[in-house]
Design a protein around this motif. Structure first.
Motif, PDB file in Angstrom:
ATOM      1  N   ASN A  88       0.777  -1.248   0.147  1.00 15.98           N
ATOM      2  CA  ASN A  88       0.120   0.084   0.079  1.00 15.98           C
ATOM      3  C   ASN A  88       0.741   1.374  -0.108  1.00 15.98           C
ATOM      4  O   ASN A  88       0.385   2.286   0.496  1.00 15.98           O
ATOM      5  CB  ASN A  88      -1.127   0.025   1.211  1.00 15.98           C
ATOM      6  CG  ASN A  88      -2.108  -1.038   1.054  1.00 15.98           C
ATOM      7  OD1 ASN A  88      -2.648  -1.269   0.129  1.00 15.98           O
ATOM      8  ND2 ASN A  88      -2.195  -1.915   2.153  1.00 15.98           N
ATOM      9  N   PHE A  89       1.903   1.197  -0.423  1.00 16.85           N
ATOM     10  CA  PHE A  89       2.942   2.467  -0.477  1.00 16.85           C
ATOM     11  C   PHE A  89       2.253   3.330  -1.578  1.00 16.85           C
ATOM     12  O   PHE A  89       1.943   3.023  -2.513  1.00 16.85           O
ATOM     13  CB  PHE A  89       4.329   2.058  -1.137  1.00 16.85           C
ATOM     14  CG  PHE A  89       5.352   1.596  -0.168  1.00 16.85           C
ATOM     15  CD1 PHE A  89       5.162   1.759   1.418  1.00 16.85           C
ATOM     16  CD2 PHE A  89       6.377   0.885  -0.586  1.00 16.85           C
ATOM     17  CE1 PHE A  89       6.235   1.106   2.143  1.00 16.85           C
ATOM     18  CE2 PHE A  89       7.113   0.081   0.164  1.00 16.85           C
ATOM     19  CZ  PHE A  89       6.997   0.486   1.673  1.00 16.85           C
ATOM     20  N   SER A  90       2.410   4.625  -1.145  1.00 17.71           N
ATOM     21  CA  SER A  90       1.620   5.673  -1.975  1.00 17.71           C
ATOM     22  C   SER A  90       2.862   6.747  -2.302  1.00 17.71           C
ATOM     23  O   SER A  90       3.866   6.539  -1.813  1.00 17.71           O
ATOM     24  CB  SER A  90       0.468   6.243  -1.456  1.00 17.71           C
ATOM     25  OG  SER A  90       0.671   7.014  -0.106  1.00 17.71           O
ATOM     26  N   SER A  91       2.440   7.933  -3.044  1.00 18.69           N
ATOM     27  CA  SER A  91       3.569   8.691  -3.433  1.00 18.69           C
ATOM     28  C   SER A  91       4.255   9.303  -2.253  1.00 18.69           C
ATOM     29  O   SER A  91       5.239   9.967  -2.280  1.00 18.69           O
ATOM     30  CB  SER A  91       2.697   9.688  -4.409  1.00 18.69           C
ATOM     31  OG  SER A  91       1.609  10.332  -3.704  1.00 18.69           O
ATOM     32  N   ASP A  92       3.519   9.502  -0.937  1.00 21.85           N
ATOM     33  CA  ASP A  92       4.209  10.136  -0.039  1.00 21.85           C
ATOM     34  C   ASP A  92       5.201   9.383   0.696  1.00 21.85           C
ATOM     35  O   ASP A  92       5.689   9.876   1.552  1.00 21.85           O
ATOM     36  CB  ASP A  92       3.054  10.391   1.168  1.00 21.85           C
ATOM     37  CG  ASP A  92       2.506   9.229   1.857  1.00 21.85           C
ATOM     38  OD1 ASP A  92       2.214   8.367   1.138  1.00 21.85           O
ATOM     39  OD2 ASP A  92       2.172   9.465   3.137  1.00 21.85           O
ATOM     40  N   VAL A  93       5.463   8.086   0.325  1.00 22.59           N
ATOM     41  CA  VAL A  93       6.461   7.506   1.091  1.00 22.59           C
ATOM     42  C   VAL A  93       7.705   7.461   0.246  1.00 22.59           C
ATOM     43  O   VAL A  93       8.001   7.281  -0.921  1.00 22.59           O
ATOM     44  CB  VAL A  93       6.374   5.675   0.942  1.00 22.59           C
ATOM     45  CG1 VAL A  93       7.271   4.963   1.366  1.00 22.59           C
ATOM     46  CG2 VAL A  93       4.870   5.481   1.626  1.00 22.59           C
ATOM     47  N   ASN A  94       8.672   7.875   0.839  1.00 24.59           N
ATOM     48  CA  ASN A  94      10.140   8.342   0.188  1.00 24.59           C
ATOM     49  C   ASN A  94      10.933   7.200   0.240  1.00 24.59           C
ATOM     50  O   ASN A  94      10.648   6.251   0.601  1.00 24.59           O
ATOM     51  CB  ASN A  94      10.737   9.474   0.899  1.00 24.59           C
ATOM     52  CG  ASN A  94      11.331   9.051   2.545  1.00 24.59           C
ATOM     53  OD1 ASN A  94      11.606   8.083   2.599  1.00 24.59           O
ATOM     54  ND2 ASN A  94      11.186   9.815   3.232  1.00 24.59           N
ATOM     55  N   GLN A  95      11.836   7.174  -0.632  1.00 20.91           N
ATOM     56  CA  GLN A  95      12.706   6.024  -0.949  1.00 20.91           C
ATOM     57  C   GLN A  95      13.490   5.482   0.162  1.00 20.91           C
ATOM     58  O   GLN A  95      13.762   4.036   0.579  1.00 20.91           O
ATOM     59  CB  GLN A  95      13.721   6.266  -1.955  1.00 20.91           C
ATOM     60  CG  GLN A  95      14.576   4.923  -2.593  1.00 20.91           C
ATOM     61  CD  GLN A  95      13.566   3.966  -3.155  1.00 20.91           C
ATOM     62  OE1 GLN A  95      12.476   4.485  -4.010  1.00 20.91           O
ATOM     63  NE2 GLN A  95      13.684   2.797  -2.979  1.00 20.91           N
ATOM     64  N   VAL A  96      13.829   6.191   1.355  1.00 24.61           N
ATOM     65  CA  VAL A  96      14.332   5.663   2.464  1.00 24.61           C
ATOM     66  C   VAL A  96      13.535   4.871   3.367  1.00 24.61           C
ATOM     67  O   VAL A  96      13.875   3.799   3.787  1.00 24.61           O
ATOM     68  CB  VAL A  96      14.965   6.920   3.332  1.00 24.61           C
ATOM     69  CG1 VAL A  96      15.615   6.553   4.610  1.00 24.61           C
ATOM     70  CG2 VAL A  96      16.126   7.847   2.425  1.00 24.61           C
ATOM     71  N   HIS A  97      12.410   5.195   3.365  1.00 23.69           N
ATOM     72  CA  HIS A  97      11.321   4.527   4.047  1.00 23.69           C
ATOM     73  C   HIS A  97      11.184   3.116   3.448  1.00 23.69           C
ATOM     74  O   HIS A  97      10.987   2.013   4.080  1.00 23.69           O
ATOM     75  CB  HIS A  97       9.903   5.319   4.213  1.00 23.69           C
ATOM     76  CG  HIS A  97       9.815   6.206   5.367  1.00 23.69           C
ATOM     77  ND1 HIS A  97       9.489   7.519   5.064  1.00 23.69           N
ATOM     78  CD2 HIS A  97      10.610   6.308   6.553  1.00 23.69           C
ATOM     79  CE1 HIS A  97       9.552   8.074   6.436  1.00 23.69           C
ATOM     80  NE2 HIS A  97      10.532   7.545   7.103  1.00 23.69           N
ATOM     81  N   LYS A  98      10.929   3.162   2.152  1.00 22.05           N
ATOM     82  CA  LYS A  98      10.851   2.124   1.205  1.00 22.05           C
ATOM     83  C   LYS A  98      11.939   0.979   1.529  1.00 22.05           C
ATOM     84  O   LYS A  98      12.010  -0.184   1.747  1.00 22.05           O
ATOM     85  CB  LYS A  98      10.788   2.417  -0.151  1.00 22.05           C
ATOM     86  CG  LYS A  98       9.341   2.877  -0.625  1.00 22.05           C
ATOM     87  CD  LYS A  98       9.377   3.432  -2.009  1.00 22.05           C
ATOM     88  CE  LYS A  98       7.997   4.047  -2.358  1.00 22.05           C
ATOM     89  NZ  LYS A  98       7.938   4.405  -3.846  1.00 22.05           N
ATOM     90  N   ASN A  99      13.368   1.668   1.249  1.00 19.01           N
ATOM     91  CA  ASN A  99      14.493   0.678   1.749  1.00 19.01           C
ATOM     92  C   ASN A  99      14.372   0.063   3.085  1.00 19.01           C
ATOM     93  O   ASN A  99      14.586  -0.979   3.379  1.00 19.01           O
ATOM     94  CB  ASN A  99      15.827   1.534   1.354  1.00 19.01           C
ATOM     95  CG  ASN A  99      15.746   1.855   0.208  1.00 19.01           C
ATOM     96  OD1 ASN A  99      15.148   1.213  -0.897  1.00 19.01           O
ATOM     97  ND2 ASN A  99      16.789   2.901  -0.239  1.00 19.01           N
ATOM     98  N   TYR A 100      13.940   1.102   4.029  1.00 19.66           N
ATOM     99  CA  TYR A 100      13.718   0.465   5.411  1.00 19.66           C
ATOM    100  C   TYR A 100      12.897  -0.733   5.721  1.00 19.66           C
ATOM    101  O   TYR A 100      13.330  -1.729   6.166  1.00 19.66           O
ATOM    102  CB  TYR A 100      13.413   1.698   6.295  1.00 19.66           C
ATOM    103  CG  TYR A 100      13.324   1.216   7.812  1.00 19.66           C
ATOM    104  CD1 TYR A 100      14.489   1.745   8.539  1.00 19.66           C
ATOM    105  CD2 TYR A 100      12.070   0.776   8.458  1.00 19.66           C
ATOM    106  CE1 TYR A 100      14.430   1.165  10.014  1.00 19.66           C
ATOM    107  CE2 TYR A 100      12.152   0.390   9.873  1.00 19.66           C
ATOM    108  CZ  TYR A 100      13.428   0.487  10.540  1.00 19.66           C
ATOM    109  OH  TYR A 100      13.158   0.193  11.752  1.00 19.66           O
ATOM    110  N   ILE A 101      11.802  -0.510   4.953  1.00 23.17           N
ATOM    111  CA  ILE A 101      10.615  -1.559   5.066  1.00 23.17           C
ATOM    112  C   ILE A 101      10.958  -2.769   4.311  1.00 23.17           C
ATOM    113  O   ILE A 101      11.008  -3.947   4.795  1.00 23.17           O
ATOM    114  CB  ILE A 101       9.492  -1.038   4.458  1.00 23.17           C
ATOM    115  CG1 ILE A 101       8.669  -0.007   5.322  1.00 23.17           C
ATOM    116  CG2 ILE A 101       8.499  -2.386   4.354  1.00 23.17           C
ATOM    117  CD1 ILE A 101       8.409  -0.534   6.742  1.00 23.17           C
ATOM    118  N   ASN A 102      11.741  -2.643   3.014  1.00 24.18           N
ATOM    119  CA  ASN A 102      12.195  -3.768   2.220  1.00 24.18           C
ATOM    120  C   ASN A 102      13.329  -4.408   3.268  1.00 24.18           C
ATOM    121  O   ASN A 102      13.276  -5.806   3.085  1.00 24.18           O
ATOM    122  CB  ASN A 102      12.844  -3.159   1.015  1.00 24.18           C
ATOM    123  CG  ASN A 102      11.614  -2.935   0.092  1.00 24.18           C
ATOM    124  OD1 ASN A 102      10.475  -3.153   0.284  1.00 24.18           O
ATOM    125  ND2 ASN A 102      11.932  -2.085  -1.016  1.00 24.18           N
TER     126      ASN A 102
END
Length: 171
Positions: A88-102
């Motif tokens: 449910n990632f949307s456009s407000d999620v930055n790449q750092v948060h995405k990397n963290y979750i991944n």
């Protein structure tokens, strides 16, 4: 156009905008809400895993298996919540948060593999296949060690970007 129709159009537009704002609940807010639960599952999983290893070393295989099963459940619960966030990632999620979750996902997947190997080891030790059990135990340990690489990446992301992480976001 009558005042009544203009008022209805205004109310309709206002209702649509309000619904859109409520519907677009930010992914970052969702992450901040779920991270304490995810963190708790990982912490409990780690404790149960470590308890299971200690119980294996004391040859208490039944309790060790119970702890290993509990560790797996805790890790899986956290993993499921992380997949929900990720999907449910949307456009407000930055790449750092995405990397963290991944990285958290990769870490937990390895921990689940470690639990599975630990359960194999326990089963082998129970029937006195000690060599086979030791092999599985080494594999479990290797998976846990590999999972630490992802934890270290997560920790680096947090230390390199302290303004992006609220205290309750961090695991």
């Amino acid at each position: 156009m009558s005042k009544y129709i203009k008022l209805l159009i205004f109310i309709l537009i206002l209702a649509i905008i309000s619904a859109a704002i409520l519907f677009i609940d930010s992914s970052t807010d969702n992450m901040n809400k779920l991270m304490p639960e995810i963190s708790e599952g990982i912490v409990k999983g780690d404790k149960d895993y470590n308890d299971a290893v200690e119980l294996v070393n004391n040859k208490n295989y039944k309790e060790s298996m119970n702890k290993a099963v509990s560790a797996g459940k805790n890790y899986n619960t956290s993993l499921n919540k992380l997949h929900i966030l990720q999907n449910n990632f949307s456009s407000d999620v930055n790449q750092v948060h995405k990397n963290y979750i991944n990285n958290v996902i990769l870490e937990i997947e390895l921990k689940i593999k470690a639990v599975d190997k630990l359960k194999d080891a326990i089963g082998s030790f129970e029937v006195n296949y000690n060599s086979t059990g030791s092999g599985y135990a080494v594999e479990a340990n290797d998976f846990m060690n590999e999972s630490m690489k992802y934890k270290n990446v997560r920790d680096s992301l947090v230390s390199d970007n302290p303004k992006l992480f609220k205290q309750n976001f961090i695991i």
